[in-house]
Every structure is written in structure tokens, then in C-alpha cells.
Design a protein around this motif. Structure first.
Motif: not given
Length: 116
Positions: A10-13, A18-20, A90-92, A112-113
């Protein structure tokens, strides 16, 4: 048919969590070591975290130690990556991999952004 399906991206600040999840089918999940990899645009794919088949031993990239936790539930054929304290870097695209000896399976990835 072998499948690994990632979800949870997801897009997160920055600072968020997040949990993948990586859900497997078509093979004996409990016999495979599970690894999360990631690849950012213009960069090589890198190992993020590994958990062995029995879930006893884990290993992490230095860049995520103390922030990410890998786990698995063999009864649900699912591996997880809990990501806390997310940073822009961590965006990838995050992939899961199942490995047992010479046999290796890959999922399609989940994005993940991290951005404000």
C-alpha cells in the motif's frame, strides 16, 4: 499449480506500518524456507528477510533489522512480513520466494510505497 500470492502492499506515510502476506498453494509449504525480497526502481533486488521451514531461524538485512519481522504460519500456508517504522527508502516491489534445495518459487510482488 504452484502459486505464491503476495498481498498487503500500500501507500503509507513515513513511520507507518504494513503487514505483507504471502500465501502459497500447489506445494508442501512447510518444507520450504521463505524469503522476502524487494526491488526498488533502478536498483538490484535485495534480500529483506528469511525464515526457515520450521520457523525457528530468521535472518534480516541490516537495513531492516529492528523494524521488520518475518514469520510464517504453516497451517495457513502463509508467510508474513510485519514492517514498522517505514522509511522512504523502503519503497519497492516486495516479492516472496520459497526455496527448498534447488527448487525455487516466486510470487508476482506487491508494491510498497512510503511517501508523505
Amino acid at each position: 499449480q504452484v502459486q505464491l500470492v503476495e498481498s498487503g502492499g500500500d501507500l503509507v506515510q513515513p513511520g507507518g506500518s504494513l503487514r505483507l502476506s504471502c500465501t502459497a498453494s500447489g506445494f508442501t509449504f512447510s518444507l520450504y524456507d521463505m524469503t522476502w525480497y524487494r526491488q526498488a526502481p533502478g536498483k538490484e533486488r535485495e534480500l529483506v528477510a528469511t525464515v526457515t521451514s520450521g520457523g525457528v531461524w530468521t535472518n534480516y538485512a541490516d537495513s531492516v533489522k529492528g523494524r521488520f519481522t518475518i514469520s510464517r504460519d504453516n497451517a495457513k500456508n502463509t508467510a508474513y512480513l510485519q514492517m514498522n517504522g517505514l522509511q522512504v527508502q523502503d519503497t519497492a516491489l516486495y516479492y516472496c520466494n520459497a526455496q527448498a534445495g534447488d527448487i525455487s518459487y516466486w510470487g508476482q510482488g506487491t508494491q510498497v510505497t512510503v511517501s508523505s
